[in-house]
Each structure stands twice: as structure tokens, then as C-alpha cells.
Design a protein around this motif. Structure first.
Motif, mmCIF file in Angstrom:
data_model
loop_
_atom_site.group_PDB
_atom_site.id
_atom_site.type_symbol
_atom_site.label_atom_id
_atom_site.label_comp_id
_atom_site.label_asym_id
_atom_site.label_seq_id
_atom_site.Cartn_x
_atom_site.Cartn_y
_atom_site.Cartn_z
ATOM 1 N N ARG A 216 -8.335 7.851 6.448
ATOM 2 C CA ARG A 216 -8.950 7.394 5.197
ATOM 3 C C ARG A 216 -8.038 7.667 4.001
ATOM 4 N N ALA A 217 -7.462 8.865 3.964
ATOM 5 C CA ALA A 217 -6.600 9.233 2.838
ATOM 6 C C ALA A 217 -5.360 8.343 2.787
ATOM 7 N N TYR A 218 -4.735 8.115 3.945
ATOM 8 C CA TYR A 218 -3.523 7.287 3.971
ATOM 9 C C TYR A 218 -3.835 5.851 3.554
ATOM 10 N N VAL A 219 -4.944 5.328 4.069
ATOM 11 C CA VAL A 219 -5.319 3.952 3.730
ATOM 12 C C VAL A 219 -5.549 3.811 2.238
ATOM 13 N N ARG A 220 -6.251 4.771 1.636
ATOM 14 C CA ARG A 220 -6.534 4.677 0.205
ATOM 15 C C ARG A 220 -5.250 4.723 -0.616
ATOM 16 N N GLN A 221 -4.277 5.482 -0.151
ATOM 17 C CA GLN A 221 -3.015 5.564 -0.883
ATOM 18 C C GLN A 221 -2.191 4.283 -0.776
ATOM 19 N N HIS A 222 -2.408 3.506 0.286
ATOM 20 C CA HIS A 222 -1.562 2.340 0.534
ATOM 21 C C HIS A 222 -2.359 1.038 0.547
ATOM 22 N N LEU A 223 -3.508 1.033 -0.101
ATOM 23 C CA LEU A 223 -4.361 -0.151 -0.124
ATOM 24 C C LEU A 223 -3.646 -1.377 -0.673
ATOM 25 N N ARG A 224 -2.781 -1.173 -1.635
ATOM 26 C CA ARG A 224 -2.137 -2.307 -2.315
ATOM 27 C C ARG A 224 -0.976 -2.891 -1.513
ATOM 28 N N ASP A 225 -0.634 -2.259 -0.424
ATOM 29 C CA ASP A 225 0.447 -2.762 0.422
ATOM 30 C C ASP A 225 -0.100 -3.879 1.316
ATOM 31 N N PRO A 226 0.313 -5.138 1.111
ATOM 32 C CA PRO A 226 -0.231 -6.235 1.916
ATOM 33 C C PRO A 226 0.137 -6.143 3.398
#
Length: 320
Positions: A216-226
Motif C-alpha cells: 500500500r505504501a509503495y503504491v501510494r508513493q508511485h501512483l502517478r507513474d503510468p
């Protein structure tokens, strides 16, 4: 992100005393010695609020911080800090144990014990401060784990995580996902400390239990990466794709749907901000990792029952 202090904005004559006092207050040190160069010390301190947790970064020229026995003996820490060393080579001494710190090294900051901490030349450190009550671990366990952090299977992950967290601090500071990132970070710190003790089966259990929080933490940090993908998450967390999906399945989490839901929340919040009014809906969608504005619009309507443009109109400030 709050800039607590930047010596570049201070008159030269005030830099030494102001920065010394600020560093002492932020670190809990009893005394602070700074580079007495002709221009005084140079440095910058930043703080990011992530819900209950806080990310503190300090970067400055040569310094020495000391906490004496009397001050440490009367301390009742409200927070436990886990720090990763950045620039330069540092030295941390607690009791008879002295440790040389290089880039990427992780340590627990314990204000209940006297310490010496220093670096020469330009140095930096980033620490994640978590409330002791929220951490849910007794202080003696934290103290026993502190010199053994390197034994934890999470050690390298936490080092990389704190570095990336500091790198993304500006984006997180104004993001609706900041409290959730803080909560996941707290769980990661708890897992690091718990798994550092001499109990391999326990360490394995902790790793499994906290893998989803790390996801969850990693995804939230990289949400803007398409290009964010399951393979990227697995590689970043040093687990196999199979282990990643097994942990998510056991937690009832669909990784793909979670990514979409978090991106939608971020885009929804941004569309409501006055500062985003000049931008098109498609531009906002792209900035949150959606490759196709039509797909974004369809998913937005499914999630919130209206089109993105209608949401923007609904949240527009009233005009008089």
C-alpha cells in the motif's frame, strides 16, 4: 512540506545561534556544535506531516550533537524515530558502542540514552518519527532491537523506503493519501524493530503480516507513474510476484483495483482544487497515471456517480 529553517534566508551574523538552537530542539540534543567558518554554518531542515507520523530531514555542514546522561535519564519519549543516513560519513556513539554511518545506514534514535552524533563536511539524515503509543511496542524491546537492526530482513527495504519517501515529500505533503502513507510507514517501522530480534520464525511472520502494508505504501508513493505494475512493486519490495499476489489475496486486496481506486481519489481531490482549474480533465488524469482519459472518465463515473467535469463544476467556489 514545512521548511523549519534555511540558513540561506538568515543574516550571516545570526546563522550560528539560530541554527544551533533549532537543531538542538529538533534532535533532542543537550548541546550542538557547528562549523565556525567565516560564513557560519549552512543548512536546511524540513518537516512533512504524514498523519500521526512525521518525516524530518536535516542537511548541514559539519556538526556535533550530544545528549547528556542527566537529560536522557529524565526523558519520556513521545515518539520513536528511525533514521537513514544520507550524505557524508557520520559517527554515532551510545555508551561504549560506536558506529560509523555511511549512506543508507539505518538507526534508531533513542532519546532516553545519552549519545554523540556527528559528521564532517556536508551531511544529511532523514528520520521517520512515529508516536510511541501508536507504535505499540515496549521501549525495552525497541532498545534491544536498536543495535540489531541489520539482522532484520526489512533493513534494506526500510533504507530505500525512507530515501524515496523523502524524495517524494513535496508531492505527499499536499496529498489526501498522506495520512495513509504515514499509517503504512508506522507499520513498517514496527515490523523492522520486531523482526530485528533473535527470533527467525517471528521475523518471518512479521514480514508476511506487513507485506500488504508495504505494498500500500509503495503504491501510494508511485501512483502517478503510468508504468506502475505488479512486477515493479514485487521488485521494489524484494519479493516474488507469486508471494506478492498471495499476500494480497490473503488480505482481500486486488492490487489492480487498489491502484485504480487510489488514483481516482487523488484525481478527484485535485479536480476540486482551485489551483487545478486552468488544467483540463485529461491533463489531471494523465498526471495521476491514467494513460487513457476516456477510461479515466468511465471509471470516475462508476466510482462517484458523475462525470469528472460535473464534479469540477459542483466543487467550484461560489461566485458573487
Amino acid at each position: 512540506m514545512a521548511i523549519l529553517l534555511d540558513t540561506a534566508s538568515l543574516p550571516r551574523r545570526d546563522r550560528h545561534e539560530v541554527f544551533r538552537a533549532a537543531l538542538a530542539e529538533a534532535s533532542g540534543a543537550t548541546s550542538v556544535e557547528l562549523d565556525p567558518g567565516p560564513d557560519g554554518p549552512s543548512g536546511r531542515m524540513e518537516l512533512v506531516e504524514l498523519g500521526e507520523t512525521r518525516l524530518f530531514t536535516a542537511r548541514c555542514s559539519s556538526m556535533v550533537m550530544r545528549r547528556d546522561r542527566r537529560t536522557a535519564g529524565g526523558a519520556s519519549p513521545e515518539a520513536v524515530a528511525v533514521a537513514v543516513h544520507g550524505l557524508g560519513v557520520g559517527c554515532h556513539q551510545m555508551g561504549s558502542r560506536q558506529r560509523r554511518l555511511r549512506t543508507g545506514d539505518v538507526m534508531v534514535v533513542d532519546v532516553t540514552r545519552p549519545f554523540d552524533f556527528s559528521w564532517t563536511g556536508l551531511g544529511s539524515s532523514t528520520s521517520l518519527q512515529v508516536p510511541t503509543a501508536a507504535l505499540g511496542l515496549p521501549l525495552d524491546l525497541v532498545q534491544r532491537a536498536a543495535p540489531r537492526l541489520g539482522r532484520s530482513p526489512l533493513y534494506d527495504l526500510v533504507s530505500r523506503y525512507l530515501v524515496e519517501l523523502a524524495r517524494d515529500a513535496r508531492r505527499l505533503d499536499d496529498s489526501p493519501t498522506a495520512p495513509a502513507v504515514g499509517a503504512a510507514s508506522l507499520q513498517l517501522v514496527r515490523a523492522l524493530i520486531s523482526s530485528a530480534l533473535d527470533d527467525p520464525p517471528h521475523a518471518h511472520d512479521v514480514l508476511e503480516q506487513t507485506l500488504v502494508a508495504q505494498v500500500r505504501a509503495y503504491v501510494r508513493q508511485h501512483l502517478r507513474d503510468p508504468e506502475l505494475s505488479a512486477d515493479q512493486v514485487a521488485a521494489a519490495l524484494s519479493v516474488s510476484r507469486r508471494q506478492l499476489f498471495r499476500a494480497c489475496s490473503q488480505a482481500g486486496l486486488s492490487l489492480e483495483q487498489y491502484v485504480i481506486a487510489q488514483r481516482l481519489e487523488g484525481a478527484r481531490a485535485e479536480l476540486a482544487r482551485p489551483s487545478s482549474r486552468p488544467r483540463s480533465v485529461a491533463s489531471v488524469a494523465y498526471s495521476w497515471g491514467f494513460k487513457d482519459p476516456t477510461h479515466f472518465t468511465r471509471r470516475f463515473r462508476q466510482a462517484y456517480g458523475m462525470l469528472p467535469r460535473d464534479w469540477r463544476v459542483l466543487t467550484a467556489p461560489a461566485r458573487t
